[in-house]
Design a protein around this motif. Structure first.
Motif, short mmCIF file in Angstrom:
data_model
loop_
_atom_site.label_atom_id
_atom_site.label_comp_id
_atom_site.label_asym_id
_atom_site.label_seq_id
_atom_site.Cartn_x
_atom_site.Cartn_y
_atom_site.Cartn_z
N ALA A 258 -19.52 -13.57 5.74
CA ALA A 258 -18.40 -14.27 4.81
C ALA A 258 -17.03 -13.57 4.83
CB ALA A 258 -18.97 -14.25 3.57
N SER A 259 -17.32 -12.07 4.74
CA SER A 259 -15.86 -11.45 4.42
C SER A 259 -15.00 -11.44 5.78
CB SER A 259 -16.15 -10.05 3.89
OG SER A 259 -16.58 -10.07 2.59
N ILE A 260 -16.09 -11.21 6.82
CA ILE A 260 -15.35 -11.05 8.34
C ILE A 260 -14.54 -12.58 8.65
CG2 ILE A 260 -15.85 -11.18 10.77
CD1 ILE A 260 -17.83 -8.98 9.96
N LEU A 261 -15.18 -13.57 8.26
CA LEU A 261 -14.66 -14.97 8.50
C LEU A 261 -13.42 -15.29 7.77
CD1 LEU A 261 -18.12 -16.97 8.84
CD2 LEU A 261 -16.42 -16.55 10.71
N LYS A 262 -13.36 -14.76 6.37
CA LYS A 262 -12.18 -14.83 5.71
C LYS A 262 -11.38 -14.37 6.26
CE LYS A 262 -11.12 -15.11 0.65
NZ LYS A 262 -11.54 -14.69 -0.51
N SER A 263 -11.46 -12.94 6.56
CA SER A 263 -10.06 -12.28 7.12
C SER A 263 -9.74 -12.82 8.32
CB SER A 263 -10.62 -10.70 7.51
OG SER A 263 -11.57 -10.80 8.58
N GLY A 265 -9.16 -16.00 8.91
CA GLY A 265 -8.68 -17.16 8.58
C GLY A 265 -9.55 -18.63 8.29
N PHE A 266 -10.73 -18.16 8.16
CA PHE A 266 -11.59 -19.13 7.93
C PHE A 266 -12.11 -19.31 6.33
CE2 PHE A 266 -12.59 -17.75 12.31
CZ PHE A 266 -12.52 -19.09 13.18
N THR A 267 -12.61 -20.68 6.21
CA THR A 267 -13.34 -20.63 4.57
C THR A 267 -14.57 -20.57 4.90
OG1 THR A 267 -11.18 -21.98 3.97
CG2 THR A 267 -13.11 -22.01 2.58
N PRO A 268 -15.25 -19.51 4.43
CA PRO A 268 -16.94 -19.48 4.59
C PRO A 268 -17.43 -20.19 3.37
CG PRO A 268 -15.93 -17.49 3.83
CD PRO A 268 -14.77 -18.05 3.83
N LYS A 269 -18.60 -20.84 3.63
CA LYS A 269 -19.28 -21.45 2.63
C LYS A 269 -20.87 -21.00 2.74
CE LYS A 269 -16.44 -25.31 0.87
NZ LYS A 269 -16.21 -26.73 0.91
N ALA A 270 -21.40 -20.06 2.01
CA ALA A 270 -22.73 -19.86 2.31
C ALA A 270 -23.63 -20.54 1.30
CB ALA A 270 -22.89 -18.25 1.91
N GLN A 271 -24.86 -20.90 2.20
CA GLN A 271 -26.18 -21.49 1.33
C GLN A 271 -27.32 -20.58 1.53
OE1 GLN A 271 -27.22 -25.11 2.87
NE2 GLN A 271 -25.20 -26.23 2.24
N LEU A 272 -27.75 -20.21 0.41
CA LEU A 272 -28.87 -19.22 0.39
C LEU A 272 -30.18 -20.01 0.21
CD1 LEU A 272 -27.33 -16.60 -2.00
CD2 LEU A 272 -27.46 -16.47 0.58
N THR A 273 -30.47 -20.61 1.36
CA THR A 273 -31.69 -21.29 1.42
C THR A 273 -32.59 -21.09 2.79
OG1 THR A 273 -30.73 -23.35 0.28
CG2 THR A 273 -32.76 -23.53 1.32
N GLY A 274 -33.65 -20.44 2.66
CA GLY A 274 -34.37 -20.13 3.91
C GLY A 274 -34.91 -21.18 4.47
N LEU A 275 -35.48 -21.11 5.86
CA LEU A 275 -36.10 -22.24 6.66
C LEU A 275 -37.36 -22.53 5.90
CD1 LEU A 275 -35.36 -21.17 10.26
CD2 LEU A 275 -34.08 -22.81 8.84
N GLY A 276 -38.00 -21.76 5.23
CA GLY A 276 -39.34 -22.30 4.79
C GLY A 276 -39.01 -23.02 3.34
N SER A 277 -37.99 -23.04 2.83
CA SER A 277 -37.55 -23.93 1.79
C SER A 277 -36.80 -25.17 2.32
CB SER A 277 -36.65 -23.30 0.87
OG SER A 277 -37.15 -22.25 0.21
#
Length: 298
Positions: A258-263, A265-277
């Motif tokens: 997320a930090s690397i993408l932001k640096s 110039g991207f806007t990161p949006k993380a979703q904390l949902t595993g494939l099992g869910s």
């Protein structure tokens, strides 16, 4: 002693011996009677030390129980690092070998072992070796069948691509998705590249990268820029949204994705949902479990 008394004594002795002789086959049959078949299921996850991520594993366990009513379902963690870490917090999880040993002691004779891993790497092959060893032990289990991980065959990869795409967030132009896999030096790491091709056949804006192998996030950054992506959705390509997802992917540290993408110039949006869910993906693991259970009949 009179002859009549002797004859009576011998007659009684003969009848006693005859009764014992007739009873011996029955007694031997009871003693040597084969144990009644007892079938069980063992789910083997890599494991997690993140309490919130356990829900994905519990969900898969519940789905296995629903698919096979009346068949006991047990759970094991294949990662010793995870088992040791949570043991310090008072949480005990068995290794695959310990879980199978416990099931054998409980009288299980047939067990379907289902891997909840994404690719057939080192952990999966360790499961196979353990199953073979346990199956051959005296007074052990007569049959152990092992189900394949999520991305094992070309058919699996196509099915997974369809299922993953069905679970992704709706996106507008200029939005891309990056799926975080674990990665390994094992040849099975090639499954990630195969999945990438399967996804690109369907959606050019969905990328696969890994934490510990290739492709890396750095490998796909140029493609994200060429596509003109401005927002990047980050999702774990793992059964659970555990430590990697929460720290390496979505964390605040400078080296997180997320930090690397932001640096850059991207806007990161993380979703904390595993494939099992994600039901569409989870059912693919259950389909592999169904194959493993069928394997016990052969």
């Amino acid at each position: 002693m009179r002859s009549s008394a002797v004859r009576a004594l011998w007659s009684a002795a003969f009848l006693t011996l005859l009764s014992l002789a007739l009873a011996l086959p029955c007694l031997a049959g009871e003693h040597g009677k084969a144990a009644e078949p007892k079938r069980g299921i063992l789910l083997v996850s890599f494991g997690t030390s993140v309490p919130e991520a356990v829900a994905a594993i519990d969900s898969l366990k519940s789905q296995a129980e629903a698919a096979f009513p009346g068949v006991p379902v047990r759970l094991a963690y294949s990662s010793k690092i995870i088992r040791d870490k949570i043991a310090g917090e008072g949480i005990k999880k068995s290794s695959p070998a310990q879980a199978l040993s416990d099931m054998a002691a409980e009288g299980f004779t047939e067990v379907a072992v289902q891997s909840l891993h994404a690719i057939p790497g080192h952990e999966f092959h360790d499961i196979i070796a353990t199953a073979k060893a346990m199956e051959g032990m005296p007074k052990g289990m007569s049959k152990i069948s092992v189900g394949l991980p999520l991305l094992s065959t070309p058919h699996d990869i196509d099915a997974a691509a369809e299922a993953i795409l069905a679970t992704l967030p709706k996106r507008a132009k200029g939005e891309a998705v990056v799926l975080m896999g674990h990665g390994t030096e094992h040849p099975a790491n090639a499954a990630y590249a195969a999945l990438q091709l399967a996804l690109w056949k369907r959606d050019q804006s969905v990328f696969v990268a890994t934490v510990e192998s290739s492709p890396s996030l750095e490998d796909i950054l140029p493609a994200l820029k060429r596509q003109g992506a401005r927002t990047v959705h980050l999702l774990p390509l793992m059964s659970v949204a555990g430590d990697h997802a929460r720290n390496d992917m979505a964390g605040d540290e400078d080296d997180s994705w997320a930090s690397i993408l932001k640096s850059k110039g991207f806007t990161p949006k993380a979703q904390l949902t595993g494939l099992g869910s994600r039901p569409a993906v989870a059912k693919l693991w259950i389909a592999h479990l169904q194959d493993a259970v069928k394997g016990l009949d052969h």
